[in-house]
Design a protein around this motif. Sequence first.
Motif, PDB file in Angstrom:
ATOM      1  N   VAL A 171     -44.341  33.617  36.494  1.00 46.00           N
ATOM      2  CA  VAL A 171     -43.634  34.594  35.633  1.00 46.00           C
ATOM      3  C   VAL A 171     -43.900  36.028  36.075  1.00 46.00           C
ATOM      4  CG1 VAL A 171     -43.431  33.127  33.573  1.00 46.00           C
ATOM      5  CG2 VAL A 171     -45.439  34.613  33.826  1.00 46.00           C
ATOM      6  N   GLN A 172     -44.938  36.216  36.904  1.00 43.80           N
ATOM      7  CA  GLN A 172     -45.147  37.557  37.483  1.00 43.80           C
ATOM      8  C   GLN A 172     -44.265  37.746  38.716  1.00 43.80           C
ATOM      9  OE1 GLN A 172     -49.400  37.460  37.881  1.00 43.80           O
ATOM     10  NE2 GLN A 172     -49.737  38.135  35.782  1.00 43.80           N
ATOM     11  N   GLN A 173     -44.084  36.641  39.450  1.00 37.32           N
ATOM     12  CA  GLN A 173     -43.355  36.714  40.722  1.00 37.32           C
ATOM     13  C   GLN A 173     -41.836  36.691  40.499  1.00 37.32           C
ATOM     14  OE1 GLN A 173     -44.801  33.670  43.348  1.00 37.32           O
ATOM     15  NE2 GLN A 173     -43.354  34.210  44.975  1.00 37.32           N
ATOM     16  N   TYR A 174     -41.384  35.992  39.467  1.00 36.26           N
ATOM     17  CA  TYR A 174     -39.954  35.869  39.173  1.00 36.26           C
ATOM     18  C   TYR A 174     -39.678  36.404  37.768  1.00 36.26           C
ATOM     19  CZ  TYR A 174     -39.822  32.743  43.196  1.00 36.26           C
ATOM     20  OH  TYR A 174     -39.925  32.228  44.449  1.00 36.26           O
ATOM     21  N   GLN A 175     -38.432  36.836  37.541  1.00 33.57           N
ATOM     22  CA  GLN A 175     -38.014  37.186  36.187  1.00 33.57           C
ATOM     23  C   GLN A 175     -38.135  35.932  35.319  1.00 33.57           C
ATOM     24  OE1 GLN A 175     -36.776  39.976  34.793  1.00 33.57           O
ATOM     25  NE2 GLN A 175     -36.699  41.297  36.598  1.00 33.57           N
ATOM     26  N   PRO A 176     -38.821  35.987  34.182  1.00 34.33           N
ATOM     27  CA  PRO A 176     -38.939  34.786  33.346  1.00 34.33           C
ATOM     28  C   PRO A 176     -37.595  34.129  33.026  1.00 34.33           C
ATOM     29  CG  PRO A 176     -40.434  36.473  32.569  1.00 34.33           C
ATOM     30  CD  PRO A 176     -39.615  37.107  33.657  1.00 34.33           C
ATOM     31  N   GLN A 177     -36.562  34.962  32.842  1.00 35.39           N
ATOM     32  CA  GLN A 177     -35.249  34.396  32.510  1.00 35.39           C
ATOM     33  C   GLN A 177     -34.587  33.713  33.704  1.00 35.39           C
ATOM     34  OE1 GLN A 177     -33.571  33.762  29.615  1.00 35.39           O
ATOM     35  NE2 GLN A 177     -35.575  34.243  28.800  1.00 35.39           N
ATOM     36  N   ASN A 178     -35.235  33.825  34.891  1.00 37.55           N
ATOM     37  CA  ASN A 178     -34.732  33.131  36.079  1.00 37.55           C
ATOM     38  C   ASN A 178     -35.499  31.835  36.343  1.00 37.55           C
ATOM     39  OD1 ASN A 178     -32.705  34.902  36.666  1.00 37.55           O
ATOM     40  ND2 ASN A 178     -33.914  36.117  38.105  1.00 37.55           N
ATOM     41  N   ILE A 179     -36.338  31.450  35.385  1.00 40.03           N
ATOM     42  CA  ILE A 179     -37.155  30.246  35.581  1.00 40.03           C
ATOM     43  C   ILE A 179     -36.771  29.181  34.555  1.00 40.03           C
ATOM     44  CG2 ILE A 179     -39.503  29.299  35.694  1.00 40.03           C
ATOM     45  CD1 ILE A 179     -40.539  32.108  36.281  1.00 40.03           C
ATOM     46  N   THR A 180     -36.471  27.984  35.063  1.00 36.50           N
ATOM     47  CA  THR A 180     -36.273  26.833  34.181  1.00 36.50           C
ATOM     48  C   THR A 180     -37.376  25.821  34.476  1.00 36.50           C
ATOM     49  OG1 THR A 180     -34.662  25.244  33.335  1.00 36.50           O
ATOM     50  CG2 THR A 180     -34.705  25.573  35.721  1.00 36.50           C
ATOM     51  N   MET A 191     -46.442  20.038  29.914  1.00 32.64           N
ATOM     52  CA  MET A 191     -45.509  21.170  29.960  1.00 32.64           C
ATOM     53  C   MET A 191     -45.426  21.873  28.608  1.00 32.64           C
ATOM     54  SD  MET A 191     -41.717  21.279  31.585  1.00 32.64           S
ATOM     55  CE  MET A 191     -42.310  21.668  33.240  1.00 32.64           C
ATOM     56  N   LEU A 192     -45.338  21.103  27.541  1.00 35.39           N
ATOM     57  CA  LEU A 192     -45.313  21.706  26.206  1.00 35.39           C
ATOM     58  C   LEU A 192     -46.621  22.453  25.939  1.00 35.39           C
ATOM     59  CD1 LEU A 192     -43.618  18.783  24.248  1.00 35.39           C
ATOM     60  CD2 LEU A 192     -42.740  21.129  24.380  1.00 35.39           C
ATOM     61  N   ALA A 193     -47.745  21.824  26.287  1.00 37.89           N
ATOM     62  CA  ALA A 193     -49.044  22.470  26.072  1.00 37.89           C
ATOM     63  C   ALA A 193     -49.156  23.740  26.914  1.00 37.89           C
ATOM     64  CB  ALA A 193     -50.176  21.499  26.404  1.00 37.89           C
ATOM     65  N   MET A 194     -48.653  23.688  28.148  1.00 39.68           N
ATOM     66  CA  MET A 194     -48.651  24.863  29.030  1.00 39.68           C
ATOM     67  C   MET A 194     -47.904  26.031  28.375  1.00 39.68           C
ATOM     68  SD  MET A 194     -46.678  25.165  32.734  1.00 39.68           S
ATOM     69  CE  MET A 194     -45.014  25.235  32.014  1.00 39.68           C
ATOM     70  N   LEU A 195     -46.742  25.741  27.802  1.00 37.22           N
ATOM     71  CA  LEU A 195     -45.937  26.810  27.201  1.00 37.22           C
ATOM     72  C   LEU A 195     -46.582  27.352  25.933  1.00 37.22           C
ATOM     73  CD1 LEU A 195     -42.462  25.247  27.913  1.00 37.22           C
ATOM     74  CD2 LEU A 195     -43.170  27.544  28.628  1.00 37.22           C
ATOM     75  N   PRO A 204     -44.905  35.799  28.943  1.00 39.20           N
ATOM     76  CA  PRO A 204     -43.509  35.702  28.489  1.00 39.20           C
ATOM     77  C   PRO A 204     -42.999  34.257  28.573  1.00 39.20           C
ATOM     78  CG  PRO A 204     -43.598  36.632  30.697  1.00 39.20           C
ATOM     79  CD  PRO A 204     -45.026  36.499  30.240  1.00 39.20           C
ATOM     80  N   MET A 205     -42.032  33.944  27.730  1.00 37.62           N
ATOM     81  CA  MET A 205     -41.407  32.625  27.754  1.00 37.62           C
ATOM     82  C   MET A 205     -40.315  32.597  28.831  1.00 37.62           C
ATOM     83  SD  MET A 205     -42.792  30.474  25.462  1.00 37.62           S
ATOM     84  CE  MET A 205     -44.263  31.003  26.369  1.00 37.62           C
ATOM     85  N   ILE A 206     -40.135  31.442  29.436  1.00 33.83           N
ATOM     86  CA  ILE A 206     -39.121  31.301  30.475  1.00 33.83           C
ATOM     87  C   ILE A 206     -37.783  30.897  29.857  1.00 33.83           C
ATOM     88  CG2 ILE A 206     -40.791  30.873  32.299  1.00 33.83           C
ATOM     89  CD1 ILE A 206     -40.250  27.883  32.016  1.00 33.83           C
ATOM     90  N   ASN A 207     -36.785  30.705  30.709  1.00 33.78           N
ATOM     91  CA  ASN A 207     -35.405  30.523  30.249  1.00 33.78           C
ATOM     92  C   ASN A 207     -35.146  29.217  29.516  1.00 33.78           C
ATOM     93  OD1 ASN A 207     -32.575  29.217  31.207  1.00 33.78           O
ATOM     94  ND2 ASN A 207     -32.317  31.396  30.724  1.00 33.78           N
ATOM     95  N   SER A 208     -35.544  28.097  30.096  1.00 32.33           N
ATOM     96  CA  SER A 208     -35.078  26.813  29.565  1.00 32.33           C
ATOM     97  C   SER A 208     -35.959  25.673  30.048  1.00 32.33           C
ATOM     98  CB  SER A 208     -33.630  26.567  29.991  1.00 32.33           C
ATOM     99  OG  SER A 208     -33.484  26.825  31.375  1.00 32.33           O
ATOM    100  N   MET A 209     -35.761  24.512  29.422  1.00 35.39           N
ATOM    101  CA  MET A 209     -36.624  23.363  29.710  1.00 35.39           C
ATOM    102  C   MET A 209     -35.875  22.072  29.403  1.00 35.39           C
ATOM    103  SD  MET A 209     -40.404  22.451  28.235  1.00 35.39           S
ATOM    104  CE  MET A 209     -40.056  23.003  26.579  1.00 35.39           C
ATOM    105  N   ALA A 210     -36.143  21.061  30.203  1.00 32.36           N
ATOM    106  CA  ALA A 210     -35.659  19.705  29.899  1.00 32.36           C
ATOM    107  C   ALA A 210     -36.862  18.786  29.777  1.00 32.36           C
ATOM    108  CB  ALA A 210     -34.719  19.214  30.992  1.00 32.36           C
ATOM    109  N   LEU A 211     -36.902  18.041  28.689  1.00 33.55           N
ATOM    110  CA  LEU A 211     -37.985  17.082  28.454  1.00 33.55           C
ATOM    111  C   LEU A 211     -37.384  15.674  28.489  1.00 33.55           C
ATOM    112  CD1 LEU A 211     -39.734  18.903  25.445  1.00 33.55           C
ATOM    113  CD2 LEU A 211     -40.440  18.945  27.851  1.00 33.55           C
TER     114      LEU A 211
END
Lengths: 480, 480
Positions: A171-180, A191-195, A204-211
């Motif tokens: 999230v430092q290297q990429y825009q968070p909204q550019n990360i899924t 993954m849920l625990a990570m977030l 910051p929170m990222i754009n999206s996720m599929a579980l």
Amino acid sequence: MTNSKKILAVAVMFTLMNASCSRKISITPQQAATMSRPSVDTLKNFKVIRLPIIKPSDKLLIKARGQFGLHEAGELKDMMARFNPLITDTIIGDVKVKIITPVHINPAYAGKIAIYIHGGGFIMGSPTDRTSMLMANEMGIKTFSIDYSLAPEAKFPVAMNECVTVYRHLVQQYQPQNITCWSISAGCTHMLAMLIKAKQDGLPMINSMALLSPAADISGNGDAVKSNDGRDILGYRNQADKMFAAPFAGNASLTDPLVSPVYATYPSDFPATILATSTRDLFLSNAVRTHWKIRNAGGNAELLVAEGMWHAFQSYPDLPEAAENRKAVQQFLYYKLVQADTAKNTALVKRFIIEVINGQKFELLGEIWAQDMIWHGGSMGDITGLPAYKKMMEASVSGSFSAMHLSIRNIIASGNKVVVYFQNSGKNIGPFMGNKATGKHAAWDGMGIYRISNGKIAEAWFSEDLLSMFQQLGFLKSGN
Amino acid sequence: MTNSKKILAVAVMFTLMNASCSRKISITPQQAATMSRPSVDTLKNFKVIRLPIIKPSDKLLIKARGQFGLHEAGELKDMMARFNPLITDTIIGDVKVKIITPVHINPAYAGKIAIYIHGGGFIMGSPTDRTSMLMANEMGIKTFSIDYSLAPEAKFPVAMNECVTVYRHLVQQYQPQNITCWSISAGCTHMLAMLIKAKQDGLPMINSMALLSPAADISGNGDAVKSNDGRDILGYRNQADKMFAAPFAGNASLTDPLVSPVYATYPSDFPATILATSTRDLFLSNAVRTHWKIRNAGGNAELLVAEGMWHAFQSYPDLPEAAENRKAVQQFLYYKLVQADTAKNTALVKRFIIEVINGQKFELLGEIWAQDMIWHGGSMGDITGLPAYKKMMEASVSGSFSAMHLSIRNIIASGNKVVVYFQNSGKNIGPFMGNKATGKHAAWDGMGIYRISNGKIAEAWFSEDLLSMFQQLGFLKSGN
């Protein structure tokens, strides 16, 4: 190793390889009628065993992992033959990560990335498993697959902390909204625990996720853990609990919000999430409950349930239901990644107005406008190309007007366009459109439409009430 | 009536009243842990019986209907005490309809309506049941509840045809995009069949739909019909099949696409649909399969699954899961009805430009603009109120310019605003802004932002390149 443990080891391995000698899964003709034939055949060939009620030793789990690894190595070979992506090893923080770069990157995902966390019941699995390869290559997105430490050697919270380390760097290297991101089974737990942990740490929170078939609750609570036990390829008692959950959780409570993240508090800016489960999934209730948890926190979440399918069926490359589900999941992530562009486009135009027009930082023009931009100024003419535009900006702002200020009255974004209704004002200190300087101040309204492409303004159209400005500055002789 | 039939009749009635003397539904502590306490208590008090395998006589079914009707009359009394809506009887075509008009109509639903089709296994139920009352009054929307003919007297396709008759009248009377609908259980079977048949008959599709525990497949096919039989308050064998499905279908095939509409072909313009089911729902698979069916046809569909809940739980007024589900369903319908406004707003502004500006039908101004409208014309000044605006339009178009034409270059809609980028052109035949007529033709660009409220344009802002027009007409003396 004792004889009884040897027998158990064989049983475990056979379970993992889906080839045990125990009872088959029951499927009636009326249940088969609503599934694809290949999926019915696959399910019919599964055999589920109930393990003897003995806590498996660490040694046995590690041996099972080795067997499963051989199985997955064969699957990877097939995946490479299909997709042939570039797979590179890297270290992020102190965590091993595999970067999967597909042969064809979808242009919509240029500059965007995905994070993947593999499944395998916390004790086994590979960062280049089928789910990583299918999703990364079908989507055409550069994917960072975390090679986290496995149980039973590494217990909670080791793997979660490793995932947070990778997340923090990305999230430092990429825009968070550019990360899924996406994950499957026990990978979803991490993954849920990570977030949740990242949010607690102020990241910051990222754009999206599929579980995919998320194991969001490993405590055994829930309706389907009971009702699907024996109907799914994964059994609860002694398999999901003793073999996977206990070796991972160690001394932590199974309902700790970071061990079973369905119990966590979700933030309203949690990534937009699609949860894909199935009617036979042992973890159907986990997906259902997580769906409500995110929704009720004000987040955006959608649920898919596949008819008749089993836990983690999404990893089967060619089963129709699996392909259909991956496609639906990928469409969701695509839509979220592209939809986020509308907010980014608005921010880009605001930045242009505030920093460049009002702040006169002309050195930012190259970051904001495309090189081959086109500017349609109505009476003020058209300008093509960034150098010509920069020259006009400098001449107009420093030559014709001082104290130029554009205040935004209204901003409306839709698709790739941003509309701004503004008031322009400034002091006329030099010649403008054939008129001599007046030293007078003027304010006039205008509207602009900006078209954004690849993160930069590519084209813009303006309609300004220059007649009003001319009137105020006395450029206009009244009457004809 | 024979003694054995009398015993059966009592059993049927007791089942319907959820008060039979047979076995309780099993619920483990780990299943109870993920449900609300009131729902656990409600489920624990249900008792499910397996009826003896005898085809119930029509007389028995009608008697059961009477018993259920008494039960529902009590529920209606409670609903009236809570909401006290106006309930009126009407006939649409030749079909009986109850119109429920809530005390408080949500302003967002002014001019909008809902259609409701009640459940009751085709053989019983009431158009003023709890689901009609809760949804209509919680949403605050005028609701047309169809009092269709019941089986076993009326068999397929009688009820469907009655629903299509009502639908046909309502889509003529209201804008289809102003109509939503919902249904529960067997009502969903009729509602889906109604829409599929309406599409076949060339009728327009309406805005949106909510399907609560839909019985979209009454053939007994599907995973959950088997796996939830005995876990739900509704049993399949002899209850859903012999008591409900067979008396309704008559000689028609149970997999006929209009009898079990999950087998139908769905159009891409099918209403946006939210499907709400639950993990114990006997018809879980029906909801899941219909969700995929609509999605795969290119339609818009969302799925909700309630943890641990039973068939048609949504009709319980106060259970937390039921209230949560109704709220989610109502938010979906609200969003769809309001989102549709964006398309309607665009159409309204286009109509204004094409018919009024270009077509000079000034008599339409009152249909398109609000009486207390405000027009912000920049250099051209502001105008408040429709009479003043109409006067300006007539004077400007007929007095200053002839052959006025506005061509749309781009139109962008978001929320309650529509942005138009246009080119204006006309022949200057009379005085304009203090200038004398020139007889010349001019074309100039402009942008407008229209704000729409309650279906009419309430406010608009314009920025036109009048300087260009002045230049073209020679109104402008160059230089100062």
